[in-house]
Scaffold this active site. Structure first.
Site, PDB file in Angstrom:
ATOM      1  N   VAL A 202      26.378  60.110  74.522  1.00 42.57           N
ATOM      2  CA  VAL A 202      27.572  60.982  74.501  1.00 42.57           C
ATOM      3  C   VAL A 202      27.724  61.631  75.874  1.00 42.57           C
ATOM      4  CG1 VAL A 202      28.630  63.036  73.463  1.00 42.57           C
ATOM      5  CG2 VAL A 202      27.150  61.586  72.055  1.00 42.57           C
ATOM      6  N   HIS A 203      28.875  61.488  76.504  1.00 38.44           N
ATOM      7  CA  HIS A 203      29.061  62.214  77.766  1.00 38.44           C
ATOM      8  C   HIS A 203      30.516  62.524  78.110  1.00 38.44           C
ATOM      9  CE1 HIS A 203      30.067  58.206  79.278  1.00 38.44           C
ATOM     10  NE2 HIS A 203      30.710  58.824  80.248  1.00 38.44           N
ATOM     11  N   ARG A 204      31.466  62.039  77.286  1.00 35.26           N
ATOM     12  CA  ARG A 204      32.876  62.227  77.649  1.00 35.26           C
ATOM     13  C   ARG A 204      33.256  63.693  77.644  1.00 35.26           C
ATOM     14  NH1 ARG A 204      35.397  58.112  80.078  1.00 35.26           N
ATOM     15  NH2 ARG A 204      34.279  56.298  79.349  1.00 35.26           N
TER      16      ARG A 204
END
Ligand code: UD1
Ligand code: UDP
Length: 353
Positions: A202-204
């Protein structure tokens, strides 16, 4: 011909590896690393394990606001263009390093080559969407990974020098998957068994920077039964620790540092499912025929949605859990080319040697 290639973020090192291997057979290539990503596991590890040539220039811009980060890159790249006088400037994808390289070159009348052109989420709240649209409209050569990308450009009246060559990330997967099998020890290192864990990334910004979204995501993870392994992006690690969210409350979750490419290919290939908001990971799941659940409302990679090989859930807890339960058996269809995208791109320039 002399190519100046601007890279700076993790996925760009992976995309550049197969293209540089082809390009350097006949041409001169100079690398500019903007320094957008700088932790060892976000940058150097890829140069070492993928045998990518070391950068000729390093701008060391580091992390900042969009404006400052992009402006620092622009200033540095412009000076290098003055000094090196390249025939072409090459950029990948949709990061701030992409738009900075493209803008610096276009204004100095150096033709820009955009690899992974034509992708659209149709969501202009994503910084990547702005970077893509702007880069595509000032590029001279647009190499698209899919027919959808070509069509997206047509819809914006961009049609000259647009080519569907396939996806360079598919080239990278084909080149490295056996190496990964031979060399990666990540499964034994973390006591993971084939088909018995979920792989999370997860990084958005739309997920990490919205407290309600990131809380929903963590709530969903805490309700997913079974082992979960999460090589955590530094952006997400920083945000979660700032919010004081306690991940030790999520059962059966192993948080690990970001891993290298050979390890991530092993983690993807052996996972039960992938849960991600990454563009690259959605495709790698598809290439390696592992079901994917995508924590976004849209995807640029619409081909992966066929037969629910990839399911969009956004951050709705119920939708995430429902998608996790589905019995899906993806099978790769050749929407992303034949693994020769890099060679096809380079062929366009070989006639000029
Ligand atoms: C960037 C790209 C995104 C891409 C992603 C790949 C933009 C606008 N976004 O997002 O499209 O999907 O890279 O991973 O270009 N940080 C570190 N160490 C690092 C790098 C980052 O600690 O080596 C932390 C910093 O707190 C930084 C944050 O991560 O502020 C975000 O980094 P940044 O490069 O701005 O954006 P990404 O989220 O990585
Ligand atoms: N990746 C990696 N190590 C990790 C997580 C991801 O090597 O710990 C790889 C992943 O396999 C893919 C690329 O990094 O090839 C994707 O990068 P990221 O998710 O950061 O960005 P995006 O593709 O969303 O732009």
């Amino acid at each position: 011909m002399k190519f100046l290639t601007v890279i700076g973020a993790r996925p760009q090192f992976i995309k550049a590896a197969p293209v540089s291997r082809e390009l350097r057979k006949l041409h001169t290539e100079i690398y500019v690393h903007t320094g957008q990503h700088y932790d060892k596991n976000m940058s150097d590890i890829f140069f070492d394990e993928l045998n990518i040539p070391k950068p000729d220039y390093h701008l060391n811009v580091g992390s900042s606001t969009h404006g400052k980060q992009t402006a620092d890159m622009l200033e540095g790249i412009e000076q290098i263009i003055f000094d090196e006088k390249p025939d072409y400037l090459l950029v990948y994808g949709d990061t701030n390093s992409t738009i900075a390289g493209a803008m610096a070159a276009a204004k100095l009348h150096i033709p820009v080559i955009h690899i992974e052109a034509g992708l659209r989420s149709f969501n202009k709240r994503m910084p990547e969407e702005i970077n893509r649209i702007m880069t595509d409209h000032i590029s001279e050569y647009l190499f698209c990974p899919t027919d959808t990308a070509v069509q997206n450009l047509k819809n914006e009246n961009v049609a000259r020098n647009v080519f569907n060559v396939g996806d360079v990330m598919y080239d990278a997967v084909l080149y490295n998957r056996n190496l990964s099998k031979e060399k990666s020890t990540i499964l034994t290192d973390h006591r993971l068994e084939k088909g018995e864990y979920y792989l999370i990334t997860v990084h958005r910004a739309e997920n990490t920077d919205d407290p309600a979204n990131i809380k929903n995501i963590i709530e969903a993870f805490s309700k997913i039964e079974g082992k979960k392994v999460w090589p955590i992006h530094p952006r997400t690690r920083n945000i979660l620790s700032g919010m004081g969210l306690d991940l030790s409350l999520v059962p059966d979750l192993q948080i690990i540092d970001p891993v290298g490419y050979l390890d991530i290919l092993s983690l993807v290939s052996n996972a039960k499912k992938i849960i991600t908001d990454s563009g690259g990971m959605q495709k790698e799941a598809y290439f390696l025929e592992i079901p994917c659940v995508t924590l976004r409302e849209q995807t640029e990679w619409v081909e992966t949605l066929e037969d629910e090989a990839n399911i969009l859930t956004g951050t709705d807890v119920g939708k995430i859990l429902e998608a996790i339960q589905k019995d899906v058996r993806p099978s790769y269809k050749d929407y992303f080319g034949d693994g020769q995208a890099s060679a096809k791109i380079v062929q366009h320039f070989n006639k000029e040697v």
